[in-house]
Motif scaffolding. Structure first.
Motif: not given
Length: 428
Positions: A241-242, A246-249, A374-375, A393-395
């Motif tokens: 989940y994280n 994290q890619i989005v956030l 990493i994200g 979107m890819l996250g």
């Protein structure tokens, strides 16, 4: 006294628990400051130092990287030492470090290097603090009070998220991003003073055997997690989940500033709507578990939260419509996260064998927070390769797909009420 009356007394007892209320207040204050910095630090890099996707992602990675370096050692140490002094001193040190940013900005010596250094150092302190307060909580409340206590603390986090980013965004517009961090530093100082007021003597369980090598102590915590099918699944679930969350956030602020043309104040207010959803989620978490079970709450709330993040990259370039779409997505995301956080932490504490909670908490934080940098770095790579909107979107989409798969795991059948005194659950 009837069983129902006794149960009601247990539920309401924490409102009369002075030391828990102080811990709760101090955590509220500390989290509010952290949420201010969540907006003010990246905006300092973006506005004062002209940072792009790579620099912002590195800043986020440095914030969470200390979890990998120090958390396991902190868990071993905190299983053997008093935790309240750690809560106090980490907040005092954070006050001094955070103040370096506005002071260096006002004296015209602020640089990305200094911002990276302070962010990393504050991350070290946060890694230790976050393990200490979870272990300290277990010494203040009974097992029967865990869901209530964690619901209140998750409510705290949601309240902090409601006030922190909004206040941070407004302060950034009024006094610039670096100076806004003075408020964050002040909350650390106030939190330390609050923890000083806790009176209950702290009893630390010390092992009867002689001290062993630290790697053997760390291995005990890892075996307790990976040898238990529910804890093992919980740690994988949260780590996945994280990573994608994290890619989005990480790219959210850049997405809002560069593509949606929204101001710092508006972006901060939008983030607070996630906290409103989280507050509602924390408030209904107990009733939801009573209705459908703890395990179903955990896996179902993850799906709900991921679905909220999928909405974010669909925000249109029209500012008014973008605000509506983002608010919708973040409210749903926050609601799911609020329910998830209450129950996953309660199950983790309830399943922890005596004397191992510090190491179990540390191992959880190492793995689930270790995926955050990493994200964040992946967000920078994806943002540069595909653009900010496509990277978000890819996250979000893989996160939703993987969350749906977790519904079919053994976590769905977990039940905190069935946990025995040996830390084993009788229903899974």
């Amino acid at each position: 006294m009837s069983q129902q009356t006794a149960e009601q007394g247990r539920r309401s007892s924490l409102w009369r628990h002075r030391d828990f209320l102080l811990l709760w207040s101090g955590e509220t204050i500390s989290q509010t400051g952290a949420q201010i910095s969540l907006v003010a630090v990246p905006l300092t890099a973006i506005s004062a130092l002209n940072a792009g996707p790579t620099e912002v992602s590195l800043l986020t990675a440095l914030q969470y990287a200390p979890v990998v370096l120090i958390t396991l050692f902190a868990g071993v140490w905190l299983d053997r030492h008093r935790r309240r002094p750690v809560l106090i001193w980490t907040n005092l040190a954070r006050f001094l470090l955070i103040m370096l940013i506005p002071v260096s900005y006002l004296t015209d010596v602020l640089s990305l290097g200094l911002l990276y250094l302070v962010t990393f150092a504050v991350g070290l302190l946060a890694a230790v603090f976050d393990v200490a307060y979870v272990v300290y909580l277990s010494s203040l409340v009974s097992r029967e009070q865990l869901i209530e206590a964690n619901a209140k603390l998750e409510t705290t986090y949601s309240i902090a998220q409601i006030g922190g980013p909004g206040v941070g965004g407004v302060l950034v517009q009024l006094v610039t991003a670096p100076v806004a961090l003075v408020a964050n530093a002040g909350t650390s100082l106030l939190a330390a003073a609050t923890f000083l007021g806790i009176r209950k003597p702290e009893v630390v369980e010390r092992p009867e055997h002689e001290r062993r090598p630290i790697r053997a102590e760390i291995a005990d915590g890892m075996r307790a997690i990976f040898g238990h099918h529910v804890l093992r699944l919980l740690i994988v679930q949260a780590a996945v989940y994280n990573l994608f969350e994290q890619i989005v956030l990480t790219l959210y602020l850049l997405f809002g500033v560069r593509e949606l043309r929204l101001g710092a104040g508006g972006l901060g207010v939008i983030l607070t709507t996630a906290a409103v959803g989280g507050l509602v989620g924390a408030l209904v978490a107990g009733r939801a578990a009573a209705a459908i079970g703890t395990g179903r709450c955990i896996v179902g709330s993850m799906v709900v939260s991921a679905a909220g993040l999928v909405v974010v990259p669909f925000a249109p370039a029209t500012p008014a419509l973008a605000v509506v779409v983002l608010i919708t997505g973040f409210v749903v995301y926050g609601f799911g996260l609020g329910v998830f956080s209450v129950h996953t932490l309660s199950v983790r504490i309830a399943l922890a064998p005596a004397g191992l909670l510090g190491r179990i908490t540390a191992t959880f934080r190492l793995i689930i927070y270790g995926t955050i940098p990493i994200g964040a770095l992946l967000a920078g790579v994806l943002g540069n390769l595909f653009g900010i909107r496509a990277a978000i979107m890819l996250g979000a989409v893989p996160l939703l797909v993987l969350s749906l798969l977790f519904w079919f795991t053994a976590v769905r059948h977990a039940d905190i009420s069935a946990v025995g005194t040996d830390g084993e659950t009788n229903t899974v």
